[in-house]
Structure formats: C-alpha cells, structure tokens
Scaffold this active site. Structure first.
Site, PDB file in Angstrom:
ATOM      1  N   CYS A  72     -33.712 -90.534-107.766  1.00  0.00           N
ATOM      2  CA  CYS A  72     -34.937 -90.752-106.984  1.00  0.00           C
ATOM      3  C   CYS A  72     -35.960 -91.574-107.762  1.00  0.00           C
ATOM      4  CB  CYS A  72     -35.529 -89.429-106.552  1.00  0.00           C
ATOM      5  SG  CYS A  72     -35.846 -88.321-107.934  1.00  0.00           S
ATOM      6  N   GLU A  80     -39.885 -83.132-102.181  1.00  0.00           N
ATOM      7  CA  GLU A  80     -39.578 -84.136-103.212  1.00  0.00           C
ATOM      8  C   GLU A  80     -38.669 -85.156-102.541  1.00  0.00           C
ATOM      9  OE1 GLU A  80     -40.553 -84.494-106.318  1.00  0.00           O
ATOM     10  OE2 GLU A  80     -41.722 -82.666-106.447  1.00  0.00           O
ATOM     11  N   LYS A  83     -29.644 -73.668-100.547  1.00  0.00           N
ATOM     12  CA  LYS A  83     -28.625 -74.415 -99.815  1.00  0.00           C
ATOM     13  C   LYS A  83     -28.372 -75.718-100.564  1.00  0.00           C
ATOM     14  CE  LYS A  83     -27.425 -77.600 -96.490  1.00  0.00           C
ATOM     15  NZ  LYS A  83     -26.638 -78.281 -97.532  1.00  0.00           N
TER      16      LYS A  83
HETATM   17  P1  NAP Z   1     -30.574 -85.829 -97.445  1.00  0.00           P
HETATM   18  O1  NAP Z   1     -29.615 -86.390 -96.485  1.00  0.00           O
HETATM   19  O2  NAP Z   1     -31.978 -85.628 -97.018  1.00  0.00           O
HETATM   20  O3  NAP Z   1     -29.912 -84.425 -97.930  1.00  0.00           O
HETATM   21  C1  NAP Z   1     -30.516 -83.613 -98.884  1.00  0.00           C
HETATM   22  C2  NAP Z   1     -30.232 -82.146 -98.554  1.00  0.00           C
HETATM   23  O4  NAP Z   1     -30.743 -81.858 -97.265  1.00  0.00           O
HETATM   24  C3  NAP Z   1     -28.750 -81.792 -98.518  1.00  0.00           C
HETATM   25  O5  NAP Z   1     -28.584 -80.452 -98.907  1.00  0.00           O
HETATM   26  C4  NAP Z   1     -28.418 -81.940 -97.035  1.00  0.00           C
HETATM   27  O6  NAP Z   1     -27.327 -81.154 -96.638  1.00  0.00           O
HETATM   28  C5  NAP Z   1     -29.701 -81.414 -96.419  1.00  0.00           C
HETATM   29  N1  NAP Z   1     -29.973 -81.909 -95.065  1.00  0.00           N
HETATM   30  C6  NAP Z   1     -29.432 -82.978 -94.422  1.00  0.00           C
HETATM   31  N2  NAP Z   1     -29.934 -83.065 -93.173  1.00  0.00           N
HETATM   32  C7  NAP Z   1     -30.809 -82.050 -93.026  1.00  0.00           C
HETATM   33  C8  NAP Z   1     -31.644 -81.603 -91.976  1.00  0.00           C
HETATM   34  N3  NAP Z   1     -31.692 -82.237 -90.794  1.00  0.00           N
HETATM   35  N4  NAP Z   1     -32.419 -80.514 -92.171  1.00  0.00           N
HETATM   36  C9  NAP Z   1     -32.409 -79.857 -93.354  1.00  0.00           C
HETATM   37  N5  NAP Z   1     -31.615 -80.231 -94.397  1.00  0.00           N
HETATM   38  C10 NAP Z   1     -30.849 -81.316 -94.243  1.00  0.00           C
HETATM   39  O7  NAP Z   1     -30.654 -86.653 -98.774  1.00  0.00           O
HETATM   40  P2  NAP Z   1     -29.494 -87.419 -99.519  1.00  0.00           P
HETATM   41  O8  NAP Z   1     -29.412 -88.766 -98.957  1.00  0.00           O
HETATM   42  O9  NAP Z   1     -28.282 -86.606 -99.591  1.00  0.00           O
HETATM   43  O10 NAP Z   1     -30.117 -87.449-100.997  1.00  0.00           O
HETATM   44  C11 NAP Z   1     -30.712 -88.544-101.543  1.00  0.00           C
HETATM   45  C12 NAP Z   1     -32.207 -88.571-101.282  1.00  0.00           C
HETATM   46  O11 NAP Z   1     -32.843 -87.537-102.029  1.00  0.00           O
HETATM   47  C13 NAP Z   1     -32.835 -89.866-101.745  1.00  0.00           C
HETATM   48  O12 NAP Z   1     -33.785 -90.293-100.821  1.00  0.00           O
HETATM   49  C14 NAP Z   1     -33.512 -89.471-103.047  1.00  0.00           C
HETATM   50  O13 NAP Z   1     -34.575 -90.299-103.448  1.00  0.00           O
HETATM   51  C15 NAP Z   1     -33.956 -88.093-102.727  1.00  0.00           C
HETATM   52  N6  NAP Z   1     -34.229 -87.362-103.957  1.00  0.00           N
HETATM   53  C16 NAP Z   1     -35.520 -87.076-104.298  1.00  0.00           C
HETATM   54  C17 NAP Z   1     -35.808 -86.441-105.497  1.00  0.00           C
HETATM   55  C18 NAP Z   1     -37.219 -86.120-105.904  1.00  0.00           C
HETATM   56  O14 NAP Z   1     -37.396 -85.290-106.798  1.00  0.00           O
HETATM   57  N7  NAP Z   1     -38.235 -86.727-105.316  1.00  0.00           N
HETATM   58  C19 NAP Z   1     -34.764 -86.082-106.353  1.00  0.00           C
HETATM   59  C20 NAP Z   1     -33.465 -86.406-105.977  1.00  0.00           C
HETATM   60  C21 NAP Z   1     -33.211 -87.047-104.779  1.00  0.00           C
HETATM   61  P3  NAP Z   1     -25.830 -81.737 -96.503  1.00  0.00           P
HETATM   62  O15 NAP Z   1     -25.402 -82.153 -97.853  1.00  0.00           O
HETATM   63  O16 NAP Z   1     -25.068 -80.574 -95.995  1.00  0.00           O
HETATM   64  O17 NAP Z   1     -25.922 -82.880 -95.535  1.00  0.00           O
END
Ligand code: NAP
Length: 480
Positions: free
Chosen positions: A283, A249, A174
């Site tokens: 990240c 992650e 997804k």
């Molecule tokens: P996010 O809101 O958590 O979304 C990430 C993914 O999860 C998207 O596919 C999103 O779908 C989905 N999602 C959202 N709400 C969800 C829920 N309640 N249950 C299950 N899945 C859900 O994160 P983001 O803000 O877009 O991304 C940035 C974050 O990712 C930052 O905190 C960054 O540090 C972290 N990140 C970590 C790494 C690592 O390797 N540690 C790498 C890259 C990014 P939708 O798009 O459809 O909302």
C-alpha cells in the site's frame, strides 16, 4: 507437508458448518497447497457470539495480564519464524527473507502493544466550579471485526489484534481468502500464549457474507478494515446504520521525489528496493517517481541497470529477490497497465511483460517506464504492480502540486540532503506517512495511515491503541 486448515471459534479449531473448503494456491507453482475451511455467515455469527461472551471477562482483566498473553505470543512467533515464514512465502509469493521480516515485524507489534496497553491513561481535568471534579477513563470499544488483505496477511492482522486485545476488546478476524494458512499459525501462537476462549476468533468465508454479519450484528462495535478504497467506502456507508466505529487503511499511490542535491545512484538503489519489495504489491509502495531534470539521466540509467539485475523466482529459493505476483488476475492487470501506458506514449525501458523463463507461476518482469504521460491509467489509479514510471520536474512547487494531484494520501518519499527542502516537502505533501531519505518508514511505535481517500484513523503507535478505546468523562459533585 500439511497445515492446520481450520477456523478458530470460541477456542476450538473447527470446520465450516456447511463443510465447505477453498483451495489455497501457491502463486509460484500454481499448485494447490491445502484446502482450507470456508464458512458462511452462520460461522461468523457463532464467532461474534463467542467474542461477545468473552468480552465480558476479558475487559475486566488488567492490562498487565493481557500484556503477558501478547508478549508470549510475540515470543512464540519468533520461535516459529522459519515455519510461519515458509507458509507465508508459499501462499503469498514474497521471497523468504521478506516473509521472515514480516513475521518478526508482527511479533514486535504484539510486544509493543503488550506494553502500550499499560498506558491507556485517562486524565484529571482542572475544575472551573468549586466542589466539582472532572476526569476521563478509558473503556474498550467491544467486539471488533477485523478484515485484512493478502499482501501482508500477518502484519495487517497484527496491527488490529494486538491493540484490540491490549485495550480489552475481543476480535473476530477475517483474513483474505487466499492467505489464511500463515495467520492460522499465528492464531496457534495466540492460543498457546494463553488467550482465553472466544477472545480471538478466526473465520474464513465469502467476504460479503462475513462483512454482512459484522455490519448488522449489534454486538460488533467496531470494524477495522485494511484493503481497497472501494470496499472501504462501501463499509463506511453501511457502518453508518449502527454508527459502528471504523478504522480504514486503504489504497495509496505514493510519489517518490528525488531532488538535485541527492546522489542519483543511491536514490536509484533505494527506489528499486522500495518499488519492487513484495512485487510492488504494497500500500505504501512508491508508484510515481519524480526526478529533478538535472539528474534524470543518471538516475534513470542506474535504475534500469539495478532493475535488470534483480533475481526473479520462487521465493523459497536462496537469492531470489522478486517472487511471483499474487494471482493470475494481477498478471493480466499489470500487463494491461503497461499496454495502456504505451498507448499514451510511455516507453518500456526494461521489463514490461510476463517472464518467459517460467512455465508455471505468475511471474512478471520488474518494469521501468519512461516518458510516462500523466494521462496513463497507472498515474491515476493505484497500480499495485511491479512498474516504475519515471517522470521529471524542475521546481519544488510544481512537484508538490503533481504529487498531491491524486485522490490518495497514504505515503510519500523525499530524497534530499537539504533541510529546508525536506521541511517544505513535509509541510506541503498531502500524505499520512512521509519518508525523508527513508524508504521503509513503518515501525510499531509510529502512526501509520492515510489522508484523503487512503483511509480513516491510524494504526500502530498510541493512536493505534486509542482506536480501540472509548473515552468516558466523569463529572463528580462533592458534598459541602
Ligand atoms: P480488497 O479486495 O478490498 O480485499 C481486502 C479484504 O477485504 C479481503 O479480506 C477481502 O476478502 C475483503 N473483502 C472483499 N470484498 C469485500 C466486501 N465487499 N466487504 C467486506 N470485505 C471485503 O483489497 P485487495 O485488493 O485484496 O488488497 C489490496 C488493497 O489493500 C490495495 O488497495 C492496498 O493499497 C490496500 N492495502 C492498504 C493498506 C494500508 O495499510 N493502508 C495495507 C495493505 C493493503 P476476500 O479475500 O475473501 O475477497
């Protein structure tokens, strides 16, 4: 130009069962690139069923057969790097050279796991009782639900799909809702590389609904999630109902520490490059800069000068170094972080506002802040923004304490030529990834992941393969 805009379920490209679509927006122009299938839990369920059927055969293929598919996928991605990278830039915003690097890094990940899958060794363990023999063998976990964010739409899925397939698992992916197009192109490569139907599936739709299916369907044995710490925690709570395997992650807030023996000019070049890559939406992006008192003036001056030279614009244009931010919401939250830091006493040295050079697009000026108090929100929460707060320190112990004073523990960066300092920092910092004079540490053969609230488990490297394997212990009693 038009793109494949469908989901992949059971080897077939398909629309959402309810016919719905979602518009994918170009953050540089605010125009709709393409409407893309946007399904429901029903589509996710069909995909899980397909993956479950496919698992029974895929797990029995040899690691060598699976390696051929993964290697061919890598080759096709390299052949199509121009086209996939262009799509990535258009839907995500990063400059084209960064997009190409992402595609090639992801191809390397597929190739590396093609080989590592051949090394899913068990062990023979010496017996303590005569007539007994002990060994372990490896077994694929099963169907994997893989959820990823928009900042590296290809890389972050490659880190899940490649080891999962290498281990003999099948996958339902997804992607983030706003960046599915480049991943669809990668799935085209997987199919053409000979991936049997149902082994990889791609489902777009409301995150909560898809996650509900992953969490509640007994056939899904593992969820691999990359994204925010908040969503990661929610998944962990809910995964406990079926004790699903989890890889998480999550967010980071990396310190970047410059010691007095380091060249402040080179330190500034590396800091600016590391900070503004993908607009700070990384990240492992350095997000708190601690510079030793004795070189703070030279470092800060060089940083401001280099930041002002960065070329902001549409990532498809030659020479552009910084693209737009990913979405309008990110522009607003970045501005709020700057304003809140100013209220706490910080000073804007350069940038600090939406760029007024562009009529459309989510462009924010790369920003350097000085005199930033530790109470500023961007010092506490992951900023995910092109903001560089510069702080000072005077001794090693105090900077270790400041660097570790966070709930995150993903990455940390140290600049020094002194071996003792480097080693003391490596041992003292609470971070899963430590770059010593290296601002871009990620590579397929080395483990990637965080301590504390930055995650659970590791991706890439042999650990990244183990994450998709169970260990079975065999005890054998021999006859007389
Ligand atoms: P996010 O809101 O958590 O979304 C990430 C993914 O999860 C998207 O596919 C999103 O779908 C989905 N999602 C959202 N709400 C969800 C829920 N309640 N249950 C299950 N899945 C859900 O994160 P983001 O803000 O877009 O991304 C940035 C974050 O990712 C930052 O905190 C960054 O540090 C972290 N990140 C970590 C790494 C690592 O390797 N540690 C790498 C890259 C990014 P939708 O798009 O459809 O909302």
């Amino acid at each position: 130009m038009s793109w494949n805009n469908k989901m992949l379920i059971d080897g077939k490209w398909c629309d959402a069962a309810n016919g719905k679509t979602i518009d994918v927006i170009n953050p540089a122009t605010e125009e709709v690139i393409q409407a893309v299938a946007f399904g429901t839990r029903e589509d996710a369920k069909r995909a899980v069923q397909a993956a479950s059927r496919a698992f029974k055969k895929w797990m029995k293929t040899t690691a060598y057969e699976r390696a051929k598919v993964l290697k061919k996928t890598a080759d096709l991605m390299r052949d199509r790097v121009e086209s996939i990278a262009k799509t990535l830039t258009m839907e995500q915003g990063k400059p084209l050279p960064e997009a190409k690097a992402e595609v090639l890094h992801s191809a390397d990940t597929f190739e590396w796991f093609a080989e590592e899958g051949k090394r899913a060794y068990g062990q023979v363990i010496p017996n303590s009782m005569p007539g007994k023999r002990h060994m372990t063998i490896k077994h694929p976990v099963g169907v994997v639900g893989a959820i990823s964010p928009w900042n590296f739409p290809i890389t972050l899925q490659a880190r899940k799909i490649a080891p999962a397939l290498a281990a003999g698992c099948t996958v339902v992916s997804k992607p983030a809702s706003q960046t599915p197009l480049c991943l669809i192109q990668v799935f085209e490569c997987l199919l053409e590389a000979g991936c049997p139907e149902g082994v990889v599936n791609l489902v777009m739709g409301p995150a909560q609904e898809i996650a509900d299916e992953f969490l509640e369907n007994q056939e899904v044995r593992k969820i691999s999630f990359t994204g925010s710490t908040e969503v990661g925690k929610e998944l962990m709570r809910r995964a406990s109902d079926q004790l699903k395997r989890l890889s998480l992650e999550l967010g980071g807030h990396a310190p970047f520490i410059v010691f007095p023996d380091a060249d402040p000019e080179i330190g500034a070049q590396i800091a600016v490059m590391g900070k503004f890559r993908n607009n700070g939406q990384v990240c492992i992006a350095p997000s708190r800069f601690y510079v030793h008192d004795s070189i703070k003036r030279q470092f800060t001056d060089a940083t401001i000068r280099l930041t002002q030279k960065l070329k902001l614009g549409n990532g498809l244009e030659p020479g552009v170094e910084i693209g737009p931010m990913f979405e309008k919401k990110a522009l607003t939250s970045t501005q709020e972080l700057v304003e809140q830091a100013k209220e706490c006493g910080a000073t804007v040295a350069t940038g600090g506002k939406r760029s007024d050079r562009f009529e459309r697009g989510y462009f924010f000026e790369p920003t350097v802040l000085v005199d930033v108090p530790t109470t500023a929100k961007l010092m506490i929460e992951e900023p995910f923004a092109p903001i560089m707060p510069i702080l000072h320190f005077d001794n090693l112990q105090s900077v270790i304490q400041a660097a570790n004073n966070t709930r995150y523990g993903l990455a940390a960066y140290v600049f020094t030529n002194d071996l003792t300092t480097a080693w003391q920092m490596a041992e003292g910092l609470e971070a899963g990834i430590i770059g010593i004079n290296d601002p871009v540490p990620a590579t397929p053969q080395c483990p990637f992941g965080g301590m504390k609230e930055s995650g659970l488990g590791r991706e890439l490297a042999h650990e990244g393969l183990e994450a998709y394997l169970e260990t079975k212990y065999l005890a054998i009693k021999l006859g007389e």
